[in-house]
Design an enzyme around this catalytic site. Structure first.
Site, short mmCIF file in Angstrom:
data_model
loop_
_atom_site.label_atom_id
_atom_site.label_comp_id
_atom_site.label_asym_id
_atom_site.label_seq_id
_atom_site.Cartn_x
_atom_site.Cartn_y
_atom_site.Cartn_z
N GLU A 180 86.27 -14.61 38.29
CA GLU A 180 85.43 -14.97 39.45
C GLU A 180 84.38 -16.01 39.08
O GLU A 180 83.17 -15.75 39.13
CB GLU A 180 84.76 -13.72 40.02
CG GLU A 180 85.75 -12.74 40.62
CD GLU A 180 85.09 -11.56 41.33
OE1 GLU A 180 83.95 -11.22 41.00
OE2 GLU A 180 85.73 -10.98 42.21
N GLU A 373 92.86 -8.82 41.76
CA GLU A 373 91.96 -7.71 42.12
C GLU A 373 92.08 -7.46 43.62
O GLU A 373 91.99 -8.41 44.41
CB GLU A 373 90.49 -8.02 41.82
CG GLU A 373 90.13 -7.99 40.37
CD GLU A 373 88.62 -8.14 40.14
OE1 GLU A 373 87.84 -7.71 41.00
OE2 GLU A 373 88.27 -8.71 39.10
#
Ligand code: BG6
Length: 474
Positions: A180, A373
């Protein structure tokens, strides 16, 4: 074809700082995450506004113990194999390999630990998918160099990459450079070790550190390909499209701008240059990154092979300043979407938003996609050794159906899916243990106490069947 393509990679994902524990073992050095507390100060520390040095002595730091995977990984990977995992995404703790971060030689104990995790996966025909850096950084690099605000970090990170790429050649195929990467704007201490001084411009500091990470990522891609031409290296984005609150063109423009805050990163990692809107943004905000001609060459030579992302929710944007961003979703505040329900933690649930996001990313990049995810954080109840987590099954079923539609109806090239926290672990945003995502329950509480015994939840058997049928039986 009525279901997922042959060879689609099903599995789960974890991160070292949220599951390993064992923080003083194997000659590991100290990390930023070892000093992020569990309770009220967590957000202030993670977002760089509170220096961990100012915390009280009796703070509890959940990453130090986490779910003690350091001592349970063989048992855990055996359970993943029992579910039929074909891929397991995990991350490397930087300070296990380079305890200080700037040494010339790596710590053999750390390398041996990860090598055994990889070998255990391979013994079950599970493909390791390694995140080189997921929210951790050696403390020494923070104290001595100011973390990613310093260009020198690129060299230290590259040393880590070279060590991993060389040591695990022939055993690993898929790598992710940074988890991320856009999280640096929201959680700069957790994501990049940045503490922001009162007289510093936080936005400028974050974009400068991001520039260094983007250069490091590009160099890592090039290096990986030089070491092994079979390596596939990806970027990783906290994704989820922003919807305009209304069809008012001002809202639509606002949603485009909000999406660009995230695309900024992947655009550079996929295309190899700063897009024009990004350069304009920097100019308008008087942010100078001192991008050199050499930097431009580095970025252009380090384009990623695939795009991976996390997806928990979509967001809503409006040009109306009176509309408050009162809903949660990962750590990004957003305006509440009245058409959606929400999790116990207020994260809005939007399976169709996953199909929308998959389409947006594939239309934009035309690269293979991996969802690394996705999942539901919920409170589970252990009753007589059983956990009936139908709510989690429902959540995952709806999201997998959205993936199926993206592949079969829209033609998106999605090659894998690793659910988040396939085994319960510590929450990144709240530090809580009770926010559980796993197919496997871990008996540990909010203070790190418990037997640490593992239990299969109802979703364990359900996911096993999803994988065995290649997504046919949901
Ligand atoms: C992502 C992170 O932001 O979301 C994970 O990559 C994190 O590390 C996950 O755990 C879920 O968030 P949370 O706050 O519920 O743990």
């Amino acid at each position: 074809m009525s279901t997922f393509p042959k060879g689609f990679l099903w599995g789960g994902a974890t991160a070292a700082n949220q599951c390993e524990g064992g923080y003083l073992e194997g000659n590991r050095g100290l990390s930023n995450v070892d000093f992020i507390p569990s309770k009220e100060n967590r957000f202030a520390v993670a977002s760089g506004q509170l220096d961990p040095k100012c915390l009280k002595d009796n703070e509890y730091y959940p990453s130090r113990t986490a779910i003690d995977m350091y001592h349970h990984y063989k048992e855990d990977i055996a359970l993943f194999a029992e579910m039929g995992f074909q891929v397991y995404r995990f991350s490397i703790c930087w300070s296990r390999i380079f305890p200080l971060g700037d040494e010339d030689t790596p710590n053999e104990d750390g390398l041996a630990f990860y090598e055994d995790i990889i070998d255990t996966c391979l013994s079950y025909h599970i493909e390791p998918l390694i995140t080189i850096n997921h929210f951790d950084i050696p403390i020494h690099l923070i104290k001595t160099y100011g973390a990613w605000r310093n260009r020198k970090l690129i060299g230290f990170y590259l040393r880590l990459c070279e060590t991993l790429f060389t040591r695990f050649k022939g055993k690993v195929k898929y790598w992710i450079t940074f988890n991320e990467i856009n999280m640096i704007l929201h959680m700069p201490y957790m994501a990049a070790g940045l503490t922001i001084q009162p007289d510093e411009n936080k936005t400028e500091m974050c974009y400068l550190a991001a520039h260094h990470e983007l250069l490091a990522s590009a160099k890592a891609v090039k290096l990986a390909h030089q070491i092994d031409s079979d390596y596939k290296v990806g970027c990783m984005l906290a994704a989820g499209n922003m919807y305009p609150y209304s069809c008012n063109p001002n809202d639509v423009m606002e949603s485009i701008q909000k999406d660009r805050e995230n695309y900024y990163f992947a655009d550079i990692q996929v295309r190899g240059y700063y897009p024009s809107y990004a350069l304009k943004f920097l100019e308008q905000n008087h942010i100078s990154l001192s991008i050199t001609e050499e930097d431009k060459v580095i970025l252009s030579q380090g384009c990623v092979d695939f795009v991976s992302f996390s997806y928990y929710n979509s967001g809503v944007a409006s040009a109306d300043p009176n509309l408050q961003a009162n809903a949660k979703g990962n750590v990004f505040p957003t305006i509440e979407n009245p058409y959606l329900s929400a999790s116990e933690w207020g994260w809005q649930i939007d399976p169709l938003g996953l199909r929308i996001t998959l389409n947006a990313l594939y239309d934009r990049y035309q690269k293979p996609l991996i969802i690394v995810e996705n999942g539901l954080g919920a409170k589970d109840e252990l009753i007589n050794g059983n956990i009936d987590d139908d709510y989690r099954i429902n959540y995952l079923r709806d999201h997998i159906q959205a993936m199926k539609d993206a592949i079969l109806i829209d033609g998106v090239d999605l090659i894998g899916y690793t659910t988040w926290g396939c085994i319960d672990l510590i929450s990144a945003s709240s530090g809580e243990m009770k926010k559980r995502y796993g197919f496997i329950y871990v008996d540990a509480d909010e203070d790190g106490q418990g037997t640490f015994k593992r239990y299969k939840k109802k979703s364990f058997t359900w996911y096993q069947q999803v994988i065995a049928s290649n997504g046919e039986i949901l």
